[in-house]
Scaffold this motif. Structure first.
Motif, PDB file in Angstrom:
ATOM      1  N   GLN A   1       0.715  -1.199   0.005  1.00 39.92           N
ATOM      2  CA  GLN A   1      -0.007   0.117  -0.053  1.00 39.92           C
ATOM      3  C   GLN A   1       0.826   1.099   0.092  1.00 39.92           C
ATOM      4  O   GLN A   1       1.749   1.461   0.860  1.00 39.92           O
ATOM      5  CB  GLN A   1      -0.906  -0.080   1.099  1.00 39.92           C
ATOM      6  N   MET A   2       0.587   2.237  -0.955  1.00 38.74           N
ATOM      7  CA  MET A   2       1.470   3.244  -1.201  1.00 38.74           C
ATOM      8  C   MET A   2       0.695   4.380  -1.141  1.00 38.74           C
ATOM      9  O   MET A   2      -0.301   4.745  -1.940  1.00 38.74           O
ATOM     10  CB  MET A   2       2.185   3.206  -2.576  1.00 38.74           C
ATOM     11  N   ASN A   3       0.976   5.181  -0.051  1.00 38.69           N
ATOM     12  CA  ASN A   3       0.158   6.481   0.289  1.00 38.69           C
ATOM     13  C   ASN A   3       1.307   7.786  -0.045  1.00 38.69           C
ATOM     14  O   ASN A   3       2.304   7.548  -0.139  1.00 38.69           O
ATOM     15  CB  ASN A   3      -0.163   6.518   1.587  1.00 38.69           C
ATOM     16  N   SER A   4       0.652   8.904  -0.182  1.00 37.35           N
ATOM     17  CA  SER A   4       1.395  10.035  -0.476  1.00 37.35           C
ATOM     18  C   SER A   4       2.358  10.089  -1.342  1.00 37.35           C
ATOM     19  O   SER A   4       3.722  10.313  -0.999  1.00 37.35           O
ATOM     20  CB  SER A   4       1.957  10.391   1.092  1.00 37.35           C
ATOM     21  N   LEU A   5       2.244   9.511  -2.410  1.00 32.76           N
ATOM     22  CA  LEU A   5       2.928   9.202  -3.528  1.00 32.76           C
ATOM     23  C   LEU A   5       3.797  10.671  -3.989  1.00 32.76           C
ATOM     24  O   LEU A   5       3.289  11.407  -4.059  1.00 32.76           O
ATOM     25  CB  LEU A   5       2.497   8.292  -4.476  1.00 32.76           C
ATOM     26  N   LYS A   6       4.901  10.355  -4.256  1.00 32.34           N
ATOM     27  CA  LYS A   6       5.696  11.498  -4.874  1.00 32.34           C
ATOM     28  C   LYS A   6       6.284  11.139  -6.154  1.00 32.34           C
ATOM     29  O   LYS A   6       6.606   9.989  -6.417  1.00 32.34           O
ATOM     30  CB  LYS A   6       6.840  11.835  -3.717  1.00 32.34           C
ATOM     31  N   PRO A   7       6.696  12.183  -7.000  1.00 37.20           N
ATOM     32  CA  PRO A   7       7.243  11.876  -8.175  1.00 37.20           C
ATOM     33  C   PRO A   7       8.453  10.951  -8.266  1.00 37.20           C
ATOM     34  O   PRO A   7       8.739  10.427  -9.006  1.00 37.20           O
ATOM     35  CB  PRO A   7       7.567  13.523  -8.779  1.00 37.20           C
ATOM     36  N   GLU A   8       9.194  11.118  -7.082  1.00 32.61           N
ATOM     37  CA  GLU A   8      10.549  10.498  -6.986  1.00 32.61           C
ATOM     38  C   GLU A   8       9.951   8.812  -6.487  1.00 32.61           C
ATOM     39  O   GLU A   8      10.946   7.903  -6.803  1.00 32.61           O
ATOM     40  CB  GLU A   8      11.390  10.971  -5.926  1.00 32.61           C
ATOM     41  N   ASP A   9       8.739   8.641  -6.457  1.00 33.30           N
ATOM     42  CA  ASP A   9       8.453   7.071  -6.389  1.00 33.30           C
ATOM     43  C   ASP A   9       8.349   6.623  -7.409  1.00 33.30           C
ATOM     44  O   ASP A   9       8.194   5.341  -7.662  1.00 33.30           O
ATOM     45  CB  ASP A   9       7.218   7.052  -5.493  1.00 33.30           C
ATOM     46  N   THR A  10       8.282   7.269  -8.741  1.00 34.52           N
ATOM     47  CA  THR A  10       8.213   6.622 -10.274  1.00 34.52           C
ATOM     48  C   THR A  10       9.368   5.594 -10.364  1.00 34.52           C
ATOM     49  O   THR A  10      10.215   6.052 -10.413  1.00 34.52           O
ATOM     50  CB  THR A  10       8.352   7.840 -11.171  1.00 34.52           C
ATOM     51  N   ALA A  11       8.772   4.412 -10.699  1.00 34.94           N
ATOM     52  CA  ALA A  11       9.803   3.278 -11.042  1.00 34.94           C
ATOM     53  C   ALA A  11       8.995   2.383 -11.440  1.00 34.94           C
ATOM     54  O   ALA A  11       7.835   2.158 -11.319  1.00 34.94           O
ATOM     55  CB  ALA A  11      10.490   3.027  -9.698  1.00 34.94           C
ATOM     56  N   VAL A  12       9.744   1.205 -11.775  1.00 35.41           N
ATOM     57  CA  VAL A  12       9.099  -0.132 -11.811  1.00 35.41           C
ATOM     58  C   VAL A  12       9.357  -0.666 -10.820  1.00 35.41           C
ATOM     59  O   VAL A  12      10.349  -0.861 -10.092  1.00 35.41           O
ATOM     60  CB  VAL A  12       9.964  -0.818 -12.976  1.00 35.41           C
TER      61      VAL A  12
END
Length: 117
Positions: free
Chosen positions: A83-94
């Protein structure tokens, strides 16, 4: 051994997303599971590790996701979720599901998570 991730997608900053990994071919409840990620041009990095209940179900989050991401596992359904909350652009990845069994590393095919406005 097969690990199949699902649940990736495109979300805006601050939104949430849940990834799932369906495992098969081994006694799921006996092994630790983890999630890793790889952003473009960067090395793969660990996101979170969860040991089996046999050794206490210990969870270790990387500092950059601590407090925002939550791992869980269902030993009856052989699944592990993120579960991923408060996602940030730097969380962009495979994002990859991973298991280490008898000294061998097994990875899923990965699921793309893109955080962008």
């Amino acid at each position: 051994v097969q690990l199949v991730e699902s649940g990736g997608g495109l979300v805006q900053p601050g939104e949430s997303l849940t990834l799932s990994c369906a495992a098969s071919g081994f006694t799921f409840r006996n092994y630790f599971m983890s999630w890793s990620r790889q952003a473009p041009g960067k090395e793969r990095e660990s996101v979170v590790i969860m040991t089996s209940n046999k050794v206490g179900g210990i969870i270790n989050y990387s500092d950059y996701v601590k407090g925002r991401f939550t791992i869980s596992r269902d030993n009856d359904k052989n699944t592990v979720s993120l579960q991923m909350n408060s996602l940030k652009p730097e969380d962009t990845a495979v994002y990859y599901c991973h298991a280490r069994i008898s000294g061998f590393d097994y990875w899923g095919q990965g699921t793309q998570v893109t955080v962008s406005s």
